[in-house]
Design an enzyme around this catalytic site. Structure first.
Site, short mmCIF file in Angstrom:
data_model
loop_
_atom_site.label_atom_id
_atom_site.label_comp_id
_atom_site.label_asym_id
_atom_site.label_seq_id
_atom_site.Cartn_x
_atom_site.Cartn_y
_atom_site.Cartn_z
N GLY A 137 -56.32 -75.28 118.98
CA GLY A 137 -55.94 -76.53 118.33
C GLY A 137 -54.48 -76.87 118.53
N CYS A 138 -53.82 -77.25 117.44
CA CYS A 138 -52.43 -77.69 117.51
C CYS A 138 -51.48 -76.56 117.89
CB CYS A 138 -52.01 -78.28 116.17
SG CYS A 138 -52.92 -79.77 115.70
N ALA A 139 -51.88 -75.31 117.68
CA ALA A 139 -51.03 -74.18 118.04
C ALA A 139 -50.98 -73.95 119.54
CB ALA A 139 -51.51 -72.91 117.34
N ALA A 140 -51.87 -74.60 120.28
CA ALA A 140 -52.01 -74.29 121.71
C ALA A 140 -50.80 -74.70 122.53
CB ALA A 140 -53.27 -74.95 122.27
N PHE A 333 -48.27 -74.56 115.12
CA PHE A 333 -49.16 -74.03 114.09
C PHE A 333 -50.54 -74.64 114.24
CE2 PHE A 333 -44.88 -74.75 112.12
CZ PHE A 333 -44.43 -73.45 112.25
#
Length: 358
Positions: A137-140, A333
């Site tokens: 997700g956004c942590a990628a 995150f």
């Protein structure tokens, strides 16, 4: 040490404003018990506008998961090459200089990975390593930077291309009235971003240390429920409070490197929402203004998932305010709850042209 070069970022031509978001939410989800809370949360995001790959009325219709994934394939193949070319130019490299491609996305699924298409159509060598990341997700965005850093350390002199293609609007679910899904309808936007981590030479952030951290027993706090209609976003109300346990992790990362995390020259932080940045400034005891590149990204584009850190990083390059030797942190995150963190120093090193001449 490997250097993270200036990213290239592109957003689609269709724009949806905060006012339009509130209007369609009230119209489509009228009478639903969670609507009032969702509207209040959307207003508090600070998002002024977002960019989407289809006109708004087309986005609000659900043609089925199969058709949406087809749109993802068409749009990603159309939009990625130009951004990649710009990122390569920013790094003073060409496609054949790239040794690995990391492709990140949580908004569409293709097999083989889009890396195969890029290698076949853009002049990358056929021995280029393919590293797709689909479930962070956004942590990628932060994870991609860290894995590129690791690759360059394991293979000295190598260059790694990072591509983020997030078409979040293709995950809109008109029949889903959960608060997490409704909030996402007013928070997420679409973007394509790319950057290069050079093994030698280049101007940008010299990557020095990276780390990952998973907050225990939070795996269901950010998630997809996969149904016949596609990906349904789930967001636990405890997510905005995750900076309290993560701030000490960031502080320890700095201490392990001999740095004070509260006294750095730049901060590139994933802006999942304004409270994330507000809380992080509180727990790190830093002025909220140090996150202005992240806040600008949220205001102008919304949460563009894994592309956030690359867009905020582009803002740092464009501002031209980083001095030689300035220290900084990059952090993304996402689901898990996962944090991907990197420390680096700004460098204006001269390009290394040996490989291009060869």
């Amino acid at each position: 040490m490997p250097t993270l070069c200036k990213p290239a970022v592109s957003v689609p031509e269709h724009v949806v404003t905060m006012e339009q978001t509130l209007e369609f939410a009230e119209r489509i989800h009228a009478g639903k018990p969670q609507l009032s809370l969702a509207l209040r949360l959307i207003r508090n995001t600070g998002v002024r506008k977002r960019h989407i790959v289809q006109p708004l009325e087309d986005t609000l219709r659900h043609p089925g998961f199969e058709e949406r994934n087809r749109i993802y394939e068409v749009e990603s193949k159309k939009r990625c090459p130009e951004v990649i070319e710009e990122a390569l130019a920013n790094a003073d490299l060409r496609a054949r200089d790239i040794d690995a491609i990391i492709y990140v996305s949580c908004t569409g699924f293709l097999m083989p990975s889009p890396t195969a298409y890029l290698i076949n159509t853009m002049g990358f060598r056929y021995d280029t390593r393919q590293i797709p990341i689909a479930q962070l997700g956004c942590a990628a965005g932060g994870a991609a930077i860290n894995r590129a850093h690791d690759f360059c350390l394991a293979h000295p002199g190598s260059n790694v291309l990072i591509v983020s293609c997030e078409l979040c609007s293709l995950c809109y679910q008109p029949e889903d009235d959960g608060v997490g899904q409704l909030l996402s309808d007013g928070l997420f936007g679409d973007a394509v971003a790319a950057t290069v981590v050079r093994g030698t030479g280049g101007t940008g952030i010299r990557l020095e240390r990276n780390a990952s951290y998973l907050i225990p027993d939070t795996e269901d706090w950010i998630s997809y429920v996969v149904r016949a209609t596609g990906f349904h976003f789930r967001l636990d109300r405890r997510v905005p409070g995750t900076m309290e346990p993560l701030a000490p992790v960031l502080r320890q990362l700095g201490e392990d490197h001999g740095w004070d995390i509260g006294d750095l020259g730049f901060y590139i932080i994933h802006a999942g929402g304004p409270r994330i940045l507000d809380d992080l400034s509180k727990y790190l005891n830093v002025d909220p203004g140090v996150f202005h590149h992240s806040r600008n990204t949220l205001t102008e584009y919304g949460n563009i998932a894994s592309a956030v850190v690359l867009e905020a990083l582009r803002g740092l390059f464009d501002a031209g305010t980083a001095d030689q030797g300035a220290t900084g942190v990059i952090a993304g995150f996402g689901p898990g709850i996962t944090a991907e963190m990197a420390l680096g120093t700004w460098t204006a090193g001269a390009p290394d042209r040996e490989r291009r001449i060869a």
